[in-house]
Design an enzyme around this catalytic site. Structure first.
Site, mmCIF file in Angstrom:
data_model
loop_
_atom_site.group_PDB
_atom_site.id
_atom_site.type_symbol
_atom_site.label_atom_id
_atom_site.label_comp_id
_atom_site.label_asym_id
_atom_site.label_seq_id
_atom_site.Cartn_x
_atom_site.Cartn_y
_atom_site.Cartn_z
ATOM 1 N N ALA A 88 5.581 11.147 -1.377
ATOM 2 C CA ALA A 88 6.188 12.474 -1.523
ATOM 3 C C ALA A 88 5.928 13.266 -0.246
ATOM 4 O O ALA A 88 5.135 12.856 0.614
ATOM 5 C CB ALA A 88 5.611 13.210 -2.732
ATOM 6 N N LYS A 89 6.591 14.384 -0.109
ATOM 7 C CA LYS A 89 6.342 15.302 1.008
ATOM 8 C C LYS A 89 6.890 16.668 0.631
ATOM 9 O O LYS A 89 7.791 16.782 -0.209
ATOM 10 C CB LYS A 89 7.028 14.803 2.288
ATOM 11 N N GLY A 90 6.339 17.698 1.259
ATOM 12 C CA GLY A 90 6.812 19.046 0.993
ATOM 13 C C GLY A 90 6.770 19.881 2.249
ATOM 14 O O GLY A 90 6.115 19.521 3.241
ATOM 15 N N VAL A 144 9.846 16.684 -2.132
ATOM 16 C CA VAL A 144 10.625 15.464 -2.362
ATOM 17 C C VAL A 144 9.690 14.353 -2.806
ATOM 18 O O VAL A 144 8.640 14.125 -2.192
ATOM 19 C CB VAL A 144 11.389 15.038 -1.082
#
Length: 421
Positions: free
Chosen positions: A110-112, A65
């Protein structure tokens, strides 16, 4: 950070939006700007097969994201956990946007994450999972678009596999596509200790704000993963008394202080700090409530909430974890006079040194650890002082002040850039 079982049910994205709205209201942000900033820019969900060592195929689900990229490329970690959800990743991406903005780094958030249990996978299976996940998200990551980093249950080896996979697709090495890599392939000195070092720097500043000497202070740490274990060592070296630590299996408390090096050796040999004999056995929840001066939640989201905030005895809470305190708990802690240094400031040492790593990779020129630590302290102290001034100006807690400062900076960049087309 240890991947602990949540004892309190909540939705992290709803919490992140609630925090955003509180700050946006105080800033008198327009509804148009709120509409832009409360939603992620991109949400990528991928489902991909991985062949396990027993020959079977298992399909995994992963996310990446990007919340906002108006101040620069997206930046944020990758976590491997059975508890990963899209809402969790969305919340963490939003917090990353504010974190980068509050310390003045030219990144967006962001992050995942991948839904998996890495403890039940061997290194070969983890490598295949990592390479396939990297391939799936390669359509949106890149050294000038979105730069992943380690998070819960990922490390420098995972980042090395990600970098290599992305580079193989391009046909040449691109070390700047990820940070948190091994030194041998473009990693940075000081990166492994960066989050905990930043926690120490802001705790020093917080103690000065209260007129409290940090030397001799009693410290309790919930979570004994990378950030928590290194923080224990750094605070111990600072002259503090580390009275409690825990991991997902349990914790120990000793009012006379613990030896962090001995506790870490015990965990490495036995898998947990819980069986360490030089202390009273406590639960992870109880490490939040023991008598202490500085409390460091270094595990997961939502561990300090309305049900337990009133029992916390610390003078300072420094959030090494992301989102450990709910908005309801924030209000209780502020009323009690506890100085809480929020996650987007307290644990920003990690992303700051990740930024240093990225800069070094881009220019192919590397700094020594002394230079990195000096630059980190300057940035962290400047950010703390700016947040403290905002808190004094608006007569509010440090989280609201940090969010206001960060959101105002992102809103300004959004306003200046405008909407395309």
């Amino acid at each position: 950070m240890d991947d602990e079982v949540r004892s309190f049910s909540f939705n992290p994205y709803e919490m992140a939006v609630q925090q955003f709205e509180l700050a946006a209201e105080r800033l008198q942000l327009s509804e148009d700007m709120r509409e832009i900033l409360r939603q992620p820019k991109r949400e990528l969900t991928v489902h991909f097969p991985v062949r396990l060592d027993d020959g079977s195929i298992k399909t995994f689900t992963g996310y990446r994201v990007q919340h906002n990229v108006n101040r620069g490329p997206a930046k944020g970690g990758i976590r491997y956990s059975p508890q990963v959800t899209l809402d969790e990743v969305k919340a963490l991406a939003m917090w990353m946007t504010w974190k980068c903005a509050v310390v003045g780094i030219p990144y967006g958030g962001a992050k995942g994450g991948v839904i998996c249990n890495p403890r039940h996978m061997n290194p070969a299976e983890l490598e295949r999972l990592t390479r396939r996940y990297t391939t799936e998200i390669s359509i949106i990551i890149g050294p000038h678009s979105d730069i992943p980093a380690p998070d819960i249950n990922t490390n420098s080896q995972i980042m090395a596999w990600m970098m290599d996979t992305y580079s193989m697709h391009a046909g040449f090495s691109i070390p700047a596509v990820v940070t948190g890599k091994p030194l041998s392939i473009g990693g940075s000195e000081g990166r492994n200790e960066a989050t905990a070092t930043g926690v120490l720097f802001v705790s020093r500043r917080a103690a000065q704000r209260l007129g409290m000497p940090l030397k001799g202070a009693r410290v309790s740490i919930q979570g004994f993963g990378n950030a928590g274990a290194i923080a224990a060592r750094l605070f111990h070296n600072e002259g503090c008394k580390v009275v409690a630590v825990c991991d997902s299996r349990g914790g120990i408390y000793n009012e006379d202080g613990l030896d962090p090096a001995a506790v870490l050796r015990h965990k490495q040999e036995h898998g947990s700090v819980a069986s360490y004999s030089f202390g009273q056995v406590v639960t992870p929840e109880e490490t939040l409530e023991v008598p202490c001066d500085v409390l460091i939640p270094a595990a997961i989201e939502g561990v300090i909430h309305a049900q337990n905030a009133g029992r916390i005895q610390a003078q300072i809470i420094t959030e090494a974890a992301n989102g450990p305190t709910t908005p309801e708990a924030d209000a209780i802690l502020f009323q009690k006079g506890i100085l809480l240094v929020p996650d987007i400031l307290a644990n920003a040492g990690g992303v700051t040194v990740s930024y240093f790593e990225w800069v070094q990779d881009i220019q192919s020129f590397f700094w020594g650890v002394e230079e990195i630590t000096r630059r980190l302290e300057v940035i962290i102290n400047k950010a703390f002082d700016a947040v403290a001034r905002t808190a004094d100006e608006y007569h509010c807690d440090m989280r609201l002040a940090a969010n206001m400062l960060a959101i105002a900076r992102v809103a300004e960049a959004t306003q200046v850039r405008g909407i395309y087309p």
